[in-house]
Design a protein around this motif. Structure first.
Motif, PDB file in Angstrom:
ATOM      1  N   ALA A  30       0.813  -1.220   0.000  1.00 20.87           N
ATOM      2  CA  ALA A  30       0.000   0.000   0.000  1.00 20.87           C
ATOM      3  C   ALA A  30       0.847   1.270   0.000  1.00 20.87           C
ATOM      4  N   HIS A  31       2.048   1.221   0.586  1.00 17.64           N
ATOM      5  CA  HIS A  31       2.837   2.442   0.779  1.00 17.64           C
ATOM      6  C   HIS A  31       4.098   2.527  -0.070  1.00 17.64           C
ATOM      7  N   ALA A  32       4.437   1.478  -0.783  1.00 16.62           N
ATOM      8  CA  ALA A  32       5.637   1.497  -1.631  1.00 16.62           C
ATOM      9  C   ALA A  32       5.253   1.954  -3.036  1.00 16.62           C
ATOM     10  N   PRO A  33       6.135   2.545  -3.752  1.00 19.77           N
ATOM     11  CA  PRO A  33       7.492   2.892  -3.338  1.00 19.77           C
ATOM     12  C   PRO A  33       7.533   4.243  -2.627  1.00 19.77           C
ATOM     13  N   LEU A  34       8.360   4.323  -1.625  1.00 19.13           N
ATOM     14  CA  LEU A  34       8.596   5.553  -0.883  1.00 19.13           C
ATOM     15  C   LEU A  34       9.629   6.374  -1.644  1.00 19.13           C
ATOM     16  N   ALA A  35       9.354   7.649  -1.824  1.00 18.37           N
ATOM     17  CA  ALA A  35      10.270   8.521  -2.568  1.00 18.37           C
ATOM     18  C   ALA A  35      11.646   8.529  -1.904  1.00 18.37           C
ATOM     19  N   HIS A  36      12.685   8.475  -2.716  1.00 19.22           N
ATOM     20  CA  HIS A  36      14.054   8.396  -2.189  1.00 19.22           C
ATOM     21  C   HIS A  36      14.462   9.623  -1.389  1.00 19.22           C
ATOM     22  N   GLU A  37      13.906  10.782  -1.699  1.00 18.35           N
ATOM     23  CA  GLU A  37      14.284  11.997  -0.979  1.00 18.35           C
ATOM     24  C   GLU A  37      13.546  12.142   0.359  1.00 18.35           C
ATOM     25  N   LEU A  38      12.581  11.274   0.632  1.00 14.02           N
ATOM     26  CA  LEU A  38      11.787  11.338   1.853  1.00 14.02           C
ATOM     27  C   LEU A  38      12.368  10.399   2.898  1.00 14.02           C
ATOM     28  N   LYS A  39      12.663  10.931   4.070  1.00 14.46           N
ATOM     29  CA  LYS A  39      13.122  10.074   5.168  1.00 14.46           C
ATOM     30  C   LYS A  39      11.952   9.222   5.640  1.00 14.46           C
ATOM     31  N   LEU A  40      12.258   8.001   6.023  1.00 11.87           N
ATOM     32  CA  LEU A  40      11.214   7.077   6.448  1.00 11.87           C
ATOM     33  C   LEU A  40      10.318   7.680   7.523  1.00 11.87           C
ATOM     34  N   ALA A  41      10.908   8.289   8.536  1.00  7.58           N
ATOM     35  CA  ALA A  41      10.129   8.846   9.643  1.00  7.58           C
ATOM     36  C   ALA A  41       9.249  10.019   9.210  1.00  7.58           C
ATOM     37  N   ASP A  42       9.544  10.616   8.058  1.00  6.04           N
ATOM     38  CA  ASP A  42       8.763  11.750   7.563  1.00  6.04           C
ATOM     39  C   ASP A  42       7.631  11.330   6.626  1.00  6.04           C
ATOM     40  N   ALA A  43       7.493  10.045   6.380  1.00 10.33           N
ATOM     41  CA  ALA A  43       6.431   9.570   5.494  1.00 10.33           C
ATOM     42  C   ALA A  43       5.071   9.933   6.092  1.00 10.33           C
ATOM     43  N   PHE A  45       2.237   8.505   6.250  1.00  6.27           N
ATOM     44  CA  PHE A  45       1.341   7.482   6.775  1.00  6.27           C
ATOM     45  C   PHE A  45       1.593   7.134   8.236  1.00  6.27           C
ATOM     46  N   TRP A  46       2.625   7.699   8.856  1.00  3.94           N
ATOM     47  CA  TRP A  46       2.891   7.436  10.276  1.00  3.94           C
ATOM     48  C   TRP A  46       2.118   8.402  11.162  1.00  3.94           C
ATOM     49  N   THR A  47       1.759   7.933  12.355  1.00  2.04           N
ATOM     50  CA  THR A  47       1.256   8.851  13.371  1.00  2.04           C
ATOM     51  C   THR A  47       2.463   9.602  13.936  1.00  2.04           C
ATOM     52  N   ALA A  48       2.220  10.649  14.685  1.00  2.00           N
ATOM     53  CA  ALA A  48       3.327  11.396  15.298  1.00  2.00           C
ATOM     54  C   ALA A  48       4.153  10.493  16.213  1.00  2.00           C
ATOM     55  N   ALA A  49       3.493   9.628  16.969  1.00  2.00           N
ATOM     56  CA  ALA A  49       4.210   8.727  17.881  1.00  2.00           C
ATOM     57  C   ALA A  49       5.060   7.722  17.104  1.00  2.00           C
ATOM     58  N   GLN A  50       4.521   7.161  16.047  1.00  2.00           N
ATOM     59  CA  GLN A  50       5.280   6.210  15.236  1.00  2.00           C
ATOM     60  C   GLN A  50       6.488   6.888  14.604  1.00  2.00           C
ATOM     61  N   ALA A  51       6.276   8.063  14.033  1.00  2.00           N
ATOM     62  CA  ALA A  51       7.371   8.801  13.399  1.00  2.00           C
ATOM     63  C   ALA A  51       8.447   9.147  14.426  1.00  2.00           C
ATOM     64  N   GLY A  52       8.042   9.559  15.609  1.00  2.00           N
ATOM     65  CA  GLY A  52       8.994   9.889  16.665  1.00  2.00           C
ATOM     66  C   GLY A  52       9.822   8.686  17.076  1.00  2.00           C
ATOM     67  N   PHE A  53       9.171   7.541  17.200  1.00  2.00           N
ATOM     68  CA  PHE A  53       9.889   6.314  17.547  1.00  2.00           C
ATOM     69  C   PHE A  53      10.919   5.974  16.473  1.00  2.00           C
ATOM     70  N   LEU A  54      10.498   5.971  15.214  1.00  2.00           N
ATOM     71  CA  LEU A  54      11.414   5.636  14.119  1.00  2.00           C
ATOM     72  C   LEU A  54      12.601   6.590  14.092  1.00  2.00           C
ATOM     73  N   LYS A  55      12.322   7.869  14.204  1.00  2.00           N
ATOM     74  CA  LYS A  55      13.391   8.872  14.154  1.00  2.00           C
ATOM     75  C   LYS A  55      14.367   8.694  15.309  1.00  2.00           C
ATOM     76  N   SER A  56      13.860   8.549  16.511  1.00  2.00           N
ATOM     77  CA  SER A  56      14.753   8.442  17.672  1.00  2.00           C
ATOM     78  C   SER A  56      15.588   7.165  17.618  1.00  2.00           C
ATOM     79  N   GLU A  57      14.996   6.065  17.199  1.00  2.00           N
ATOM     80  CA  GLU A  57      15.743   4.814  17.117  1.00  2.00           C
ATOM     81  C   GLU A  57      16.851   4.897  16.071  1.00  2.00           C
ATOM     82  N   LEU A  58      16.562   5.531  14.932  1.00  2.00           N
ATOM     83  CA  LEU A  58      17.588   5.683  13.900  1.00  2.00           C
ATOM     84  C   LEU A  58      18.660   6.680  14.331  1.00  2.00           C
TER      85      LEU A  58
END
Length: 79
Positions: A30-43, A45-58
């Motif tokens: 449903a979500h691929a392909p993700l644009a190469h210039e977009l960071k995963l956490a900035d996609a 389709f994430w909630t703010a909490a999901q994006a925050g988790f992804l960003k902090s872990e990376l």
């Protein structure tokens, strides 16, 4: 510090998403392909909490970063 290896199933559960293999495949389809210039956490389709988790872990290169990188690659290439 003890290092843990996490699976993509565990990552989806951690993100509060359905984590059965079919659910993961459907999410990627449903979500691929993700644009190469977009960071995963900035996609969009994430909630703010999901994006925050992804960003902090990376940013911290934490235990989850390897499996997050795998998800990132799969979303960029639809695999």
């Amino acid at each position: 510090m003890e290092s843990h290896t996490h699976s993509i199933t565990h990552l989806f559960a951690q993100l509060g998403l359905p984590s059965e293999t079919s659910d993961i495949e459907a999410f990627i389809e449903a979500h691929a392909p993700l644009a190469h210039e977009l960071k995963l956490a900035d996609a969009p389709f994430w909630t703010a909490a999901q994006a925050g988790f992804l960003k902090s872990e990376l940013d911290e290169d934490a235990d989850w970063s390897a499996v997050i990188d795998t998800l990132d690659a799969r979303l960029r290439h639809g695999i």
